[in-house]
Design a protein around this motif. Structure first.
Motif, PDB file in Angstrom:
ATOM      1  N   ALA A   1       1.102  -1.053   0.188  1.00 40.70           N
ATOM      2  CA  ALA A   1       0.165   0.010   0.448  1.00 40.70           C
ATOM      3  C   ALA A   1       0.913   0.666   0.270  1.00 40.70           C
ATOM      4  O   ALA A   1       1.917   1.291   0.576  1.00 40.70           O
ATOM      5  CB  ALA A   1      -1.084  -0.283   1.416  1.00 40.70           C
ATOM      6  N   THR A   2       0.507   2.480  -0.744  1.00 45.09           N
ATOM      7  CA  THR A   2       0.878   3.312  -0.596  1.00 45.09           C
ATOM      8  C   THR A   2      -0.130   5.161  -0.041  1.00 45.09           C
ATOM      9  O   THR A   2       0.571   5.721  -0.463  1.00 45.09           O
ATOM     10  CB  THR A   2       1.252   3.974  -2.598  1.00 45.09           C
ATOM     11  OG1 THR A   2       0.068   3.826  -3.279  1.00 45.09           O
ATOM     12  CG2 THR A   2       2.479   2.954  -3.207  1.00 45.09           C
ATOM     13  N   SER A   3      -0.614   4.711   0.419  1.00 48.58           N
ATOM     14  CA  SER A   3      -1.545   5.721   0.777  1.00 48.58           C
ATOM     15  C   SER A   3      -2.712   4.865   2.076  1.00 48.58           C
ATOM     16  O   SER A   3      -2.020   3.179   2.161  1.00 48.58           O
ATOM     17  CB  SER A   3      -2.540   5.739   0.001  1.00 48.58           C
ATOM     18  OG  SER A   3      -3.976   4.937  -0.495  1.00 48.58           O
ATOM     19  N   ASP A   4      -3.635   5.127   2.730  1.00 49.57           N
ATOM     20  CA  ASP A   4      -3.849   5.229   3.792  1.00 49.57           C
ATOM     21  C   ASP A   4      -5.278   3.980   3.582  1.00 49.57           C
ATOM     22  O   ASP A   4      -5.820   3.263   3.577  1.00 49.57           O
ATOM     23  CB  ASP A   4      -4.361   6.087   4.336  1.00 49.57           C
ATOM     24  CG  ASP A   4      -4.164   6.895   5.290  1.00 49.57           C
ATOM     25  OD1 ASP A   4      -2.537   5.942   5.592  1.00 49.57           O
ATOM     26  OD2 ASP A   4      -4.036   8.096   5.745  1.00 49.57           O
ATOM     27  N   ILE A   5      -4.884   4.325   1.831  1.00 48.86           N
ATOM     28  CA  ILE A   5      -6.597   3.234   1.560  1.00 48.86           C
ATOM     29  C   ILE A   5      -5.676   2.103   0.973  1.00 48.86           C
ATOM     30  O   ILE A   5      -4.564   1.767   0.745  1.00 48.86           O
ATOM     31  CB  ILE A   5      -7.333   3.429   0.071  1.00 48.86           C
ATOM     32  CG1 ILE A   5      -8.105   4.980   0.750  1.00 48.86           C
ATOM     33  CG2 ILE A   5      -7.839   2.047  -0.710  1.00 48.86           C
ATOM     34  CD1 ILE A   5      -8.201   5.904  -0.382  1.00 48.86           C
ATOM     35  N   SER A   6      -6.104   0.901   0.998  1.00 52.37           N
ATOM     36  CA  SER A   6      -5.327  -0.625   1.964  1.00 52.37           C
ATOM     37  C   SER A   6      -6.509  -1.625   2.421  1.00 52.37           C
ATOM     38  O   SER A   6      -6.832  -1.486   2.361  1.00 52.37           O
ATOM     39  CB  SER A   6      -3.729  -0.215   3.022  1.00 52.37           C
ATOM     40  OG  SER A   6      -4.685  -1.031   3.519  1.00 52.37           O
ATOM     41  N   GLN A   7      -5.255  -2.558   1.708  1.00 51.99           N
ATOM     42  CA  GLN A   7      -6.389  -4.478   1.135  1.00 51.99           C
ATOM     43  C   GLN A   7      -6.564  -4.574   3.151  1.00 51.99           C
ATOM     44  O   GLN A   7      -7.576  -4.984   4.018  1.00 51.99           O
ATOM     45  CB  GLN A   7      -5.743  -5.460   0.673  1.00 51.99           C
ATOM     46  CG  GLN A   7      -5.998  -6.373   0.672  1.00 51.99           C
ATOM     47  CD  GLN A   7      -5.821  -7.162  -0.153  1.00 51.99           C
ATOM     48  OE1 GLN A   7      -5.489  -7.554  -0.734  1.00 51.99           O
ATOM     49  NE2 GLN A   7      -5.434  -9.212   0.464  1.00 51.99           N
ATOM     50  N   ALA A   8      -4.885  -4.078   4.026  1.00 55.03           N
ATOM     51  CA  ALA A   8      -4.850  -4.875   5.076  1.00 55.03           C
ATOM     52  C   ALA A   8      -5.935  -3.648   5.868  1.00 55.03           C
ATOM     53  O   ALA A   8      -7.139  -4.371   6.583  1.00 55.03           O
ATOM     54  CB  ALA A   8      -4.300  -4.416   5.382  1.00 55.03           C
TER      55      ALA A   8
END
Length: 64
Positions: A30-37
């Motif tokens: 992830a490169t931002s606060d929006i992630s799969q985790a």
């Protein structure tokens, strides 16, 4: 999108809940606060049925 995945794969969500119990989910890509985790952690935290998963039950257990 992840809500739909959970709906289609409840056995995998149970497996994730078991594996993640007491841990922090992370997404190393992830490169931002929006992630799969983050999305999956929010789903786990917002749905109390995942906090009562027994660690000994396997995802394909017919008693689920």
């Amino acid at each position: 999108m992840w809500q739909q995945w959970v709906y289609e794969n409840p056995h995998l969500m149970i497996e994730l809940a078991n594996a993640a119990k007491g841990k922090t989910l992370t997404d190393k890509f992830a490169t931002s606060d929006i992630s799969q985790a983050r999305a999956l952690a929010e789903i786990l935290n917002e749905n109390p049925q995942y906090s009562h998963i027994n660690l000994g039950i396997k995802p394909n257990d017919p008693t689920l």
